[in-house]
Design an enzyme around this catalytic site. Sequence first.
Site, mmCIF file in Angstrom:
data_model
loop_
_atom_site.group_PDB
_atom_site.id
_atom_site.type_symbol
_atom_site.label_atom_id
_atom_site.label_comp_id
_atom_site.label_asym_id
_atom_site.label_seq_id
_atom_site.Cartn_x
_atom_site.Cartn_y
_atom_site.Cartn_z
ATOM 1 N N GLU A 170 19.211 8.040 7.449
ATOM 2 C CA GLU A 170 18.633 9.214 8.115
ATOM 3 C C GLU A 170 18.507 8.986 9.612
ATOM 4 O O GLU A 170 18.357 7.851 10.077
ATOM 5 C CB GLU A 170 17.262 9.521 7.509
ATOM 6 N N SER A 199 3.936 3.213 7.887
ATOM 7 C CA SER A 199 3.480 2.132 7.013
ATOM 8 C C SER A 199 4.650 1.618 6.200
ATOM 9 O O SER A 199 5.478 2.388 5.719
ATOM 10 C CB SER A 199 2.397 2.645 6.059
ATOM 11 N N ASP A 253 23.406 15.230 11.226
ATOM 12 C CA ASP A 253 22.934 14.506 12.410
ATOM 13 C C ASP A 253 24.104 14.248 13.340
ATOM 14 O O ASP A 253 25.052 13.544 12.974
ATOM 15 C CB ASP A 253 22.304 13.165 12.010
ATOM 16 N N ASP A 301 -0.085 -7.516 1.663
ATOM 17 C CA ASP A 301 0.379 -6.126 1.732
ATOM 18 C C ASP A 301 1.900 -6.091 1.899
ATOM 19 O O ASP A 301 2.434 -5.813 2.977
ATOM 20 C CB ASP A 301 -0.313 -5.410 2.893
ATOM 21 N N HIS A 314 0.815 -1.217 0.000
ATOM 22 C CA HIS A 314 0.000 0.000 0.000
ATOM 23 C C HIS A 314 0.850 1.268 0.000
ATOM 24 O O HIS A 314 0.320 2.371 -0.166
ATOM 25 C CB HIS A 314 -0.981 -0.001 1.184
#
Length: 374
Positions: free
Chosen positions: A186, A321, A194, A228, A166
Amino acid sequence: MWKSLVFFVSALIWSFGSSQDCTTPTGSRSNCVSLYQCQPLYNAFEQRPLPTHVVSYLGRSQCGFEGYVPRVCCGPLPEEQEATSARPTQAPTQGSSDVFPEDSSPAPRNQCGIDTTGDRVYGGTITDLDEFPWMALLGYRTKKGTTSYQCGGVLVNHRYILTAAHCITGAIEQAVGTLITVRLGEYDTQQDVDCIDSVCADRPQEIRVASAYPHPGYSDKNKNRQDDIGIVRLATRAAYTYYVQPICLIDNRARLDTGSDVYVAGWGKTLNGRNSPIKLKLNLPIFNKQECDDKHRGEVLSSVQICAGGVFAEDACRGDSGGPLMKKTPNGIWEVVGVVSFGYGCGRDGWPGVYTSVARYIDWIQNTIASSNV
């Protein structure tokens, strides 16, 4: 970062194994060998205190592992390197866009899952700078022409990201936009550099998406989001560093018992209702499948789905997600066991999140990677 260094030191035992061709961070062709077999880099490693720029170069020179033993692409340390703790102005050199046979399968077990140290994350604690180095952010080109990072995923080899279907197809294309980029390495999305105390990470690697493969059985019209799961192919190879490493796939014969400890990580919503700019982590229990089925009667969950969480203020919701559900094996290797699929609310007591079981899709993952690496 210093957890990485401790790991690196503890890993220094003799490595027997055939050398392989590789490219050093400076672009020279060399061999991938045990650090003990590479005198220039071993001599640099012996310096005390160990300069930050040497740590960074050693990390960028790593080309694999044998168990816990690091292998390096052997070559001399550059004569002049700026000894600074800040990120370099350029990202680590990314690999070629050419096809490499080793990219046709997930990273081998001796080269993955080694941690160098909500769909949004609730109740999570802040990760270390180099923790979970396989985490990926998926970026979408919006109708306004901007890039919006809306989903997560994990790196499984130099060229491929595992995520949710999705996050690739369906409603997200209309609601957000087209998937165009993946960011690796990241930590804090609000910072260009960072740093924790005086130690700073390399610049994140931003890599264009070449193609994406949602599972053919997935349809966003199905409320239960069966199948999914999806694969994203990068246009160029990611460079492995201390901050970018692949995770292992769970063995398809492995069991996840109710109550087992698993983890999620990401940049999702915290209890104050805001997205976290800093990568968070959260420990969750595997939820009883029958009780989970009863909670989601309208969705008819299947055997290819996992339930985890169900503890107040501790869950994953929409912002992450496609992100991973992970576990650590007894020998310290991290595996991805699930992919964040859906849930109701965030951190609701007794309501677990639903994850796609990676173990049930190992063959599909391997076949998709092999057939698309051409």
